[in-house]
Structures are given as C-alpha cells and as structure tokens.
Write an enzyme that holds these catalytic residues in place. Structure first.
Site, PDB file in Angstrom:
ATOM      1  N   ARG A  23      49.428  53.215   5.546  1.00 13.90           N
ATOM      2  CA  ARG A  23      48.253  53.649   6.320  1.00 13.90           C
ATOM      3  C   ARG A  23      47.458  52.470   6.896  1.00 13.90           C
ATOM      4  O   ARG A  23      46.233  52.559   7.035  1.00 13.90           O
ATOM      5  CB  ARG A  23      47.319  54.504   5.464  1.00 13.90           C
ATOM      6  CG  ARG A  23      47.901  55.845   5.055  1.00 13.90           C
ATOM      7  CD  ARG A  23      47.647  56.880   6.155  1.00 13.90           C
ATOM      8  NE  ARG A  23      48.072  58.201   5.707  1.00 13.90           N
ATOM      9  CZ  ARG A  23      47.248  59.221   5.522  1.00 13.90           C
ATOM     10  NH1 ARG A  23      45.977  59.087   5.736  1.00 13.90           N
ATOM     11  NH2 ARG A  23      47.726  60.378   5.135  1.00 13.90           N
ATOM     12  N   ARG A  27      41.472  54.498   9.653  1.00 15.05           N
ATOM     13  CA  ARG A  27      40.014  54.579   9.762  1.00 15.05           C
ATOM     14  C   ARG A  27      39.221  53.441   9.135  1.00 15.05           C
ATOM     15  O   ARG A  27      38.045  53.294   9.426  1.00 15.05           O
ATOM     16  CB  ARG A  27      39.540  55.920   9.190  1.00 15.05           C
ATOM     17  CG  ARG A  27      39.896  57.075  10.079  1.00 15.05           C
ATOM     18  CD  ARG A  27      39.831  58.375   9.326  1.00 15.05           C
ATOM     19  NE  ARG A  27      40.836  58.397   8.286  1.00 15.05           N
ATOM     20  CZ  ARG A  27      40.991  59.375   7.403  1.00 15.05           C
ATOM     21  NH1 ARG A  27      40.168  60.396   7.416  1.00 15.05           N
ATOM     22  NH2 ARG A  27      41.945  59.311   6.513  1.00 15.05           N
ATOM     23  N   ARG A  36      39.918  55.935  18.408  1.00 17.05           N
ATOM     24  CA  ARG A  36      39.918  57.309  17.901  1.00 17.05           C
ATOM     25  C   ARG A  36      38.694  58.102  18.373  1.00 17.05           C
ATOM     26  O   ARG A  36      38.749  59.329  18.480  1.00 17.05           O
ATOM     27  CB  ARG A  36      39.994  57.235  16.378  1.00 17.05           C
ATOM     28  CG  ARG A  36      39.827  58.498  15.608  1.00 17.05           C
ATOM     29  CD  ARG A  36      41.029  59.408  15.723  1.00 17.05           C
ATOM     30  NE  ARG A  36      40.836  60.504  14.769  1.00 17.05           N
ATOM     31  CZ  ARG A  36      40.004  61.513  14.980  1.00 17.05           C
ATOM     32  NH1 ARG A  36      39.319  61.589  16.124  1.00 17.05           N
ATOM     33  NH2 ARG A  36      39.858  62.451  14.066  1.00 17.05           N
ATOM     34  N   ASP A  72      52.186  60.985  12.367  1.00 10.67           N
ATOM     35  CA  ASP A  72      51.939  61.653  11.086  1.00 10.67           C
ATOM     36  C   ASP A  72      53.238  62.285  10.619  1.00 10.67           C
ATOM     37  O   ASP A  72      54.108  62.594  11.444  1.00 10.67           O
ATOM     38  CB  ASP A  72      50.850  62.729  11.230  1.00 10.67           C
ATOM     39  CG  ASP A  72      50.304  63.104   9.863  1.00 10.67           C
ATOM     40  OD1 ASP A  72      49.453  62.372   9.343  1.00 10.67           O
ATOM     41  OD2 ASP A  72      50.771  64.113   9.296  1.00 10.67           O
ATOM     42  N   TYR A 147      53.287  71.256   2.551  1.00 17.82           N
ATOM     43  CA  TYR A 147      52.280  71.570   3.569  1.00 17.82           C
ATOM     44  C   TYR A 147      52.617  72.861   4.311  1.00 17.82           C
ATOM     45  O   TYR A 147      51.736  73.655   4.636  1.00 17.82           O
ATOM     46  CB  TYR A 147      52.127  70.411   4.561  1.00 17.82           C
ATOM     47  CG  TYR A 147      51.381  69.244   3.957  1.00 17.82           C
ATOM     48  CD1 TYR A 147      49.999  69.301   3.785  1.00 17.82           C
ATOM     49  CD2 TYR A 147      52.043  68.102   3.525  1.00 17.82           C
ATOM     50  CE1 TYR A 147      49.302  68.255   3.205  1.00 17.82           C
ATOM     51  CE2 TYR A 147      51.357  67.042   2.941  1.00 17.82           C
ATOM     52  CZ  TYR A 147      49.987  67.129   2.784  1.00 17.82           C
ATOM     53  OH  TYR A 147      49.299  66.101   2.212  1.00 17.82           O
TER      54      TYR A 147
HETATM   55  O1  CP3 Z   1      50.741  54.106   7.764  1.00 18.19           O
HETATM   56  C1  CP3 Z   1      50.321  54.094   8.930  1.00 18.19           C
HETATM   57  O2  CP3 Z   1      49.431  53.326   9.318  1.00 18.19           O
HETATM   58  C2  CP3 Z   1      50.965  55.014   9.941  1.00 18.19           C
HETATM   59  C3  CP3 Z   1      50.303  56.254  10.153  1.00 18.19           C
HETATM   60  C4  CP3 Z   1      50.373  57.393   9.152  1.00 18.19           C
HETATM   61  C5  CP3 Z   1      49.385  58.416   9.135  1.00 18.19           C
HETATM   62  N1  CP3 Z   1      49.779  59.369   8.250  1.00 18.19           N
HETATM   63  C6  CP3 Z   1      48.180  58.432   9.969  1.00 18.19           C
HETATM   64  C7  CP3 Z   1      47.079  59.348   9.668  1.00 18.19           C
HETATM   65  C8  CP3 Z   1      51.329  57.723   8.193  1.00 18.19           C
HETATM   66  C9  CP3 Z   1      52.557  56.959   7.751  1.00 18.19           C
HETATM   67  C10 CP3 Z   1      50.947  58.987   7.638  1.00 18.19           C
HETATM   68  C11 CP3 Z   1      51.741  59.698   6.623  1.00 18.19           C
HETATM   69  C12 CP3 Z   1      51.192  60.910   5.995  1.00 18.19           C
HETATM   70  N2  CP3 Z   1      50.466  61.906   6.582  1.00 18.19           N
HETATM   71  C13 CP3 Z   1      51.443  61.288   4.657  1.00 18.19           C
HETATM   72  C14 CP3 Z   1      52.288  60.536   3.682  1.00 18.19           C
HETATM   73  C15 CP3 Z   1      51.610  59.327   3.164  1.00 18.19           C
HETATM   74  C16 CP3 Z   1      50.508  59.580   2.214  1.00 18.19           C
HETATM   75  O3  CP3 Z   1      49.380  59.113   2.503  1.00 18.19           O
HETATM   76  O4  CP3 Z   1      50.737  60.183   1.173  1.00 18.19           O
HETATM   77  C17 CP3 Z   1      50.792  62.512   4.430  1.00 18.19           C
HETATM   78  C18 CP3 Z   1      50.761  63.296   3.130  1.00 18.19           C
HETATM   79  C19 CP3 Z   1      50.186  62.905   5.661  1.00 18.19           C
HETATM   80  C20 CP3 Z   1      49.433  64.157   5.934  1.00 18.19           C
HETATM   81  C21 CP3 Z   1      48.054  63.855   6.348  1.00 18.19           C
HETATM   82  N3  CP3 Z   1      47.696  63.340   7.578  1.00 18.19           N
HETATM   83  C22 CP3 Z   1      46.870  64.084   5.633  1.00 18.19           C
HETATM   84  C23 CP3 Z   1      46.817  64.651   4.221  1.00 18.19           C
HETATM   85  C24 CP3 Z   1      45.813  63.678   6.449  1.00 18.19           C
HETATM   86  C25 CP3 Z   1      44.348  63.817   6.190  1.00 18.19           C
HETATM   87  C26 CP3 Z   1      43.897  63.135   5.001  1.00 18.19           C
HETATM   88  C27 CP3 Z   1      43.031  61.993   5.371  1.00 18.19           C
HETATM   89  O5  CP3 Z   1      43.424  60.854   5.066  1.00 18.19           O
HETATM   90  O6  CP3 Z   1      41.975  62.275   5.966  1.00 18.19           O
HETATM   91  C28 CP3 Z   1      46.342  63.185   7.640  1.00 18.19           C
HETATM   92  C29 CP3 Z   1      45.583  62.616   8.781  1.00 18.19           C
HETATM   93  C30 CP3 Z   1      45.903  61.208   9.158  1.00 18.19           C
HETATM   94  N4  CP3 Z   1      47.163  60.667   9.262  1.00 18.19           N
HETATM   95  C31 CP3 Z   1      44.946  60.186   9.528  1.00 18.19           C
HETATM   96  C32 CP3 Z   1      45.681  59.047   9.855  1.00 18.19           C
HETATM   97  C33 CP3 Z   1      45.151  57.722  10.359  1.00 18.19           C
HETATM   98  C34 CP3 Z   1      43.446  60.394   9.634  1.00 18.19           C
HETATM   99  C35 CP3 Z   1      43.199  61.083  10.924  1.00 18.19           C
HETATM  100  C36 CP3 Z   1      41.958  60.660  11.661  1.00 18.19           C
HETATM  101  O7  CP3 Z   1      41.942  59.605  12.328  1.00 18.19           O
HETATM  102  O8  CP3 Z   1      41.011  61.467  11.623  1.00 18.19           O
END
Ligand code: CP3
Length: 340
Positions: A23, A27, A36, A72, A147
């Site tokens: 990640r 943010r 964003r 994502d 999910y």
């Molecule tokens: O790693 C990176 O920088 C690449 C981008 C990336 C995102 N999500 C961006 C993201 C990657 C590799 C993911 C994977 C992801 N997404 C996983 C597996 C990794 C982990 O963390 O366990 C999962 C379970 C998801 C599903 C997901 N997407 C959730 C549960 C959420 C919301 C939770 C939260 O952190 O708020 C997201 C949203 C998300 N994916 C954001 C980002 C940067 C936040 C969105 C925003 O900018 O508002």
C-alpha cells in the site's frame, strides 16, 4: 535499472536488501491526497495517467526498490457483473449467495473489460525504465470470494463460511470461476509488462490450517500453476499464515509474504532455502520514535541473518495515518543496515 528486488525474488545475492511497502501508493502521502482530491478512488484506478502518477510517487519520495501498480484487488470483479462502490471500504450491492448468482458471473475479456489496468502497466514500464521493477497484483481467489459473498468487509466472515460448510457445491463453483478469472487477469498483467506478481490473500488466515488446505489451497495452487512465470516471480502473501506455512508453501510461488506474527528466521527455517521471503515489520512501528524504528529494522534483518532471498516489507499495508518521513527513514535504515 535497480534489479535488487527481482534478484532477491530469485534468491540471488544482492548488494543490499531490497525494500518496498504494501500500500505504498496511498493516503499517508499528501502527494496522493492531492491527486485523489480531484476524483473518486475508482476513477483514479480507471485513469491510467493518474494511476501511473500515484504509483511512481513512493518510488521518488521514499526511494523504494520496486513499484506496485495502483489499482485494487476488486477491480476485475466489477466486470464479472458485480457493481462495486467504495464508501470508503468496498461494497457490492448484490452479494453472491446462490448457485444462480454464481452462474450469472461472467469471465471478463481483459483487453476489453479492464483496458485501464493494462494501459497503466504499459505507461509505467515506459516511465520506470532504468529505475525500478514493476509489480502487478491480484487478490487470491479466497479473499476475492470473501468480499463477493459478504458484500463488504466482515468481522466474523459468517456468510462465506456458511457457504463453504453448508453449500460446498456453490462455494466450489464460485471459487472455480474466480480462479479462472484471476489466472487470465494476472497473465494479462504479465503480458502488459508486470515484472513480478503479488497475490494478496488477506483473509486466508481466518481458516483453520485444515480448512485452508481443503477450501483454499487447491484454488491458489491452480492459479499459481497457471501463471506464465518463467521470467516473472510470484509473491504469495497470506495474512495470518504463520501457523501453517508448510501448507501454504504447497501452493507454489517464489516468495512467501510474511506478516509480523511470525519470527522471520523461524519462518525461513520452516520454508527452507529454496523459497525467498518478504516482510515483516509491524506497520504500527512507523508510529514509534526513529531509534525504535531503526532497532526494529535491525531485528528483522538479524532474524534473516544474511540469507539470500529476503525482500524487506511491512507485514501488511502501511496505515493511512503513518508519518511519511518515518516510512522514508525505515527505507533508508534497511539500505544502510544491510549494505554489504
Ligand atoms: O499497494 C499499493 O500501493 C497498490 C495499491 C493497492 C490498493 N489496494 C489501493 C487502495 C493494493 C495492492 C490494494 C490491495 C487490496 N485492496 C487488498 C489486499 C491488501 C490488503 O491490504 O490486505 C484488499 C483487501 C483490498 C480491498 C480494499 N480496497 C479495502 C478493504 C479498501 C478500503 C479500506 C481502506 O484502507 O480504507 C480499499 C480501498 C483502497 N485500495 C484504497 C487504496 C489506496 C483507499 C481508497 C481511497 O483513496 O479512498
């Protein structure tokens, strides 16, 4: 080109330990928030120029040894026929509950249905040329199924477990379809330029070792076996796998991602010298004073004890509240303390 990350994936010796952060595009970076603020998260994922821009931010700001494409794990699920929203966690309006729901799911045509993902990778390969390698990624079938069946995040995962135990034929039909989609999705990423693939099984650890072996392992194994990975290493990250590493290892792959609940040295002893590892600093250590961050980085490096095939990372994604200067300090510590 900095090949430290790819060399470590293949278990080759390196001048210093490569490091990136799960990640890392996100943010906690004001530079990400600036991009964003002009669009939604899904719009950002679907606009290749912007997705590429935020992918590169941590490479320039933190000095990490790899870039991970911004997207994502749920991106390819939407074109299977499931409307997706982020509020900010992911929500599917109509979760999968019956065989009829599973039958309605389609396998996307990657070039037509997720062109923005493939385009983002192509832009990134051009822009990262001479810098660092590019990681593509997908969710493991089980985490995607969590999910799709729960419809959103969950505390107890009662719906997916109910399906697994009480309607095994629906569960296996769903997992089969997701695995096929995933294989095509990740192979399309490799074709578009991804130089390594990470499979995220964020929820694999909610099952007992024996249920993992029965209900998850066959699908992840089929997925990894089906990837075109002659030149593309596969990192398999199963959160909570510390107590079942020998089982998870059977899925294959080149690198095992480790969370912080396991001692990295013990994990390496269990996995053996042929498998590289990635991890495994507790993400909340980034809230500590810098002297503590440095001591914790040293502890993880010491647990690895100079063995080839270690990629430094956090044990899970960086938190949105983490101070960016501490993330940069951590990256610098890894490089400085591991310098040969
Ligand atoms: O790693 C990176 O920088 C690449 C981008 C990336 C995102 N999500 C961006 C993201 C990657 C590799 C993911 C994977 C992801 N997404 C996983 C597996 C990794 C982990 O963390 O366990 C999962 C379970 C998801 C599903 C997901 N997407 C959730 C549960 C959420 C919301 C939770 C939260 O952190 O708020 C997201 C949203 C998300 N994916 C954001 C980002 C940067 C936040 C969105 C925003 O900018 O508002």
């Amino acid at each position: 080109m900095n090949t430290r990350f790819l060399d470590a994936c293949w278990g080759k010796p390196v001048d210093r330990t490569p490091v990136w952060l799960m990640r890392q595009a996100g943010r906690y970076l004001p530079e990400y928030m600036a991009v964003r603020s002009k669009c939604t998260f899904l719009e950002l994922c679907k606009t290749p120029e912007l997705a590429a821009e935020v992918t590169i931010q941590p490479v320039d700001i933190l000095g990490v040894d790899a870039a991970i494409m911004f997207s994502d794990i749920l991106t390819p699920v939407e074109p299977m026929g499931m409307k997706l929203d982020f509020v900010p966690g992911p929500v599917f309006e109509h979760p999968i509950r019956t065989m009829a729901d599973v039958e309605k799911l389609r396998i996307p045509q990657m070039e037509q249905d997720v062109p923005y993902v493939l385009e983002t990778l192509k832009i990134l390969r051009r822009e990262l040329a001479g810098k660092v390698p590019l990681i593509g990624f997908g969710g493991a079938p089980f985490t995607l199924a969590c999910y799709m069946v729960e419809g959103k995040g969950s505390k107890d995962f009662a719906q997916i477990k109910r399906m697994m135990y009480a309607a095994p034929e629906v569960y296996s039909a769903l997992m089969d379809k997701i695995t096929t989609m995933d294989m095509e999705y990740l192979n399309a990423q490799i074709k578009a330029g991804a130089q390594a693939i990470q499979i995220f099984d964020t929820w694999g650890g909610i099952l007992s070792p024996s249920d993992y072996e029965t209900y998850v392992l066959p699908y992840t194994t089929r997925l990894i076996n089906g990837l075109n990975r002659m030149e593309t290493p596969v990192i398999h990250f199963v959160k909570g796998a510390g107590s079942m590493l020998e089982i998870v290892q059977k899925a294959g792959g080149d690198v095992m991602g480790l969370d912080w609940h396991v001692n990295l040295g013990i994990a390496r002893d269990v996995l053996g010298p042929a498998m590289a590892v990635q991890g495994n600093l507790d993400p909340t250590v980034l809230f500590a004073p810098q002297a503590t961050i440095e001591a914790e980085v040293k502890r993880v490096l010491d647990e690895n004890a100079g063995r080839p095939g270690h990629i430094f990372n956090l044990g899970h994604g960086i938190l949105p509240t983490a101070p960016p200067e501490n993330a940069k300090f951590m990256v610098d510590c890894v490089h400085r303390l591991s310098q040969k």
